[in-house]
Motif scaffolding. Structure first.
Motif, PDB file in Angstrom:
ATOM      1  N   SER A  47       0.662  -1.172   0.111  1.00  0.00           N
ATOM      2  CA  SER A  47       0.068  -0.022   0.096  1.00  0.00           C
ATOM      3  C   SER A  47       0.720   1.177   0.055  1.00  0.00           C
ATOM      4  O   SER A  47       0.466   2.036  -0.732  1.00  0.00           O
ATOM      5  N   LYS A  48       2.094   1.208   0.557  1.00  0.00           N
ATOM      6  CA  LYS A  48       3.142   2.261   0.740  1.00  0.00           C
ATOM      7  C   LYS A  48       3.560   2.586  -0.736  1.00  0.00           C
ATOM      8  O   LYS A  48       3.817   3.718  -1.078  1.00  0.00           O
ATOM      9  N   LEU A  70       9.144   5.227   0.389  1.00  0.00           N
ATOM     10  CA  LEU A  70      10.096   4.178  -0.027  1.00  0.00           C
ATOM     11  C   LEU A  70      10.627   3.642   1.090  1.00  0.00           C
ATOM     12  O   LEU A  70      10.467   2.215   1.083  1.00  0.00           O
ATOM     13  N   PHE A  71      11.431   4.410   2.081  1.00  0.00           N
ATOM     14  CA  PHE A  71      12.023   3.728   3.195  1.00  0.00           C
ATOM     15  C   PHE A  71      10.914   3.115   4.158  1.00  0.00           C
ATOM     16  O   PHE A  71      10.984   2.302   4.821  1.00  0.00           O
ATOM     17  N   SER A 109       8.334  -1.767   6.160  1.00  0.00           N
ATOM     18  CA  SER A 109       7.237  -2.226   6.442  1.00  0.00           C
ATOM     19  C   SER A 109       7.333  -4.031   5.663  1.00  0.00           C
ATOM     20  O   SER A 109       6.715  -4.915   6.231  1.00  0.00           O
ATOM     21  N   ASP A 110       8.395  -4.122   5.156  1.00  0.00           N
ATOM     22  CA  ASP A 110       8.604  -5.521   4.520  1.00  0.00           C
ATOM     23  C   ASP A 110       9.675  -6.181   5.099  1.00  0.00           C
ATOM     24  O   ASP A 110      10.313  -7.145   4.865  1.00  0.00           O
ATOM     25  N   GLY A 111       9.965  -5.481   6.348  1.00  0.00           N
ATOM     26  CA  GLY A 111      11.020  -6.355   7.175  1.00  0.00           C
ATOM     27  C   GLY A 111      12.367  -5.751   7.138  1.00  0.00           C
ATOM     28  O   GLY A 111      13.398  -6.572   7.736  1.00  0.00           O
ATOM     29  N   MET A 112      12.900  -4.577   6.307  1.00  0.00           N
ATOM     30  CA  MET A 112      14.176  -4.454   6.119  1.00  0.00           C
ATOM     31  C   MET A 112      14.436  -3.376   7.287  1.00  0.00           C
ATOM     32  O   MET A 112      13.860  -2.701   7.535  1.00  0.00           O
TER      33      MET A 112
END
Length: 101
Positions: free
Chosen positions: A24-25, A58-59, A64-67
């Motif tokens: 969504s981001k 983006l960051f 949110s994807d775990g990075m």
């Protein structure tokens, strides 16, 4: 980006938009890129804030994807090494230059 900026953005996004996902981001990022392109075409002084919106999203999507901050920095370094070793073509009608395959 500094580590504290990354962590502040991630924390704020989680608290403010807890239901938002990396996907969504990135959808929101597409909207912000359109705004940035408009400001670039018009040479608007607001373009710097549109750049900031894009980086924030983006960051935040990466977080949110775990990075982690370190994951992002390492991925950027890794990708830059790949890009530096590639051969690049000529600009297309939009000025986009892609790597040769």
């Amino acid at each position: 980006m500094k580590k504290l900026q990354f962590e502040t953005i991630s924390k704020w996004q989680n608290e403010t938009f807890g239901q938002a996902t990396a996907l969504s981001k990135t959808a929101h990022l597409k909207q912000e890129v359109k705004e940035l392109r408009k400001d670039l075409k018009n040479d608007s002084p607001a373009k710097k804030l549109e750049f900031a919106d894009c980086f924030i999203l983006l960051f935040g999507a990466a977080a949110s994807d775990g990075m982690s901050y370190e994951d992002i920095c390492n991925a950027i370094d890794e990708k830059m090494e790949i890009n530096k070793s590639r051969k690049w073509g000529n600009p297309d009608k939009n000025g986009v230059i892609n790597h040769l395959k």
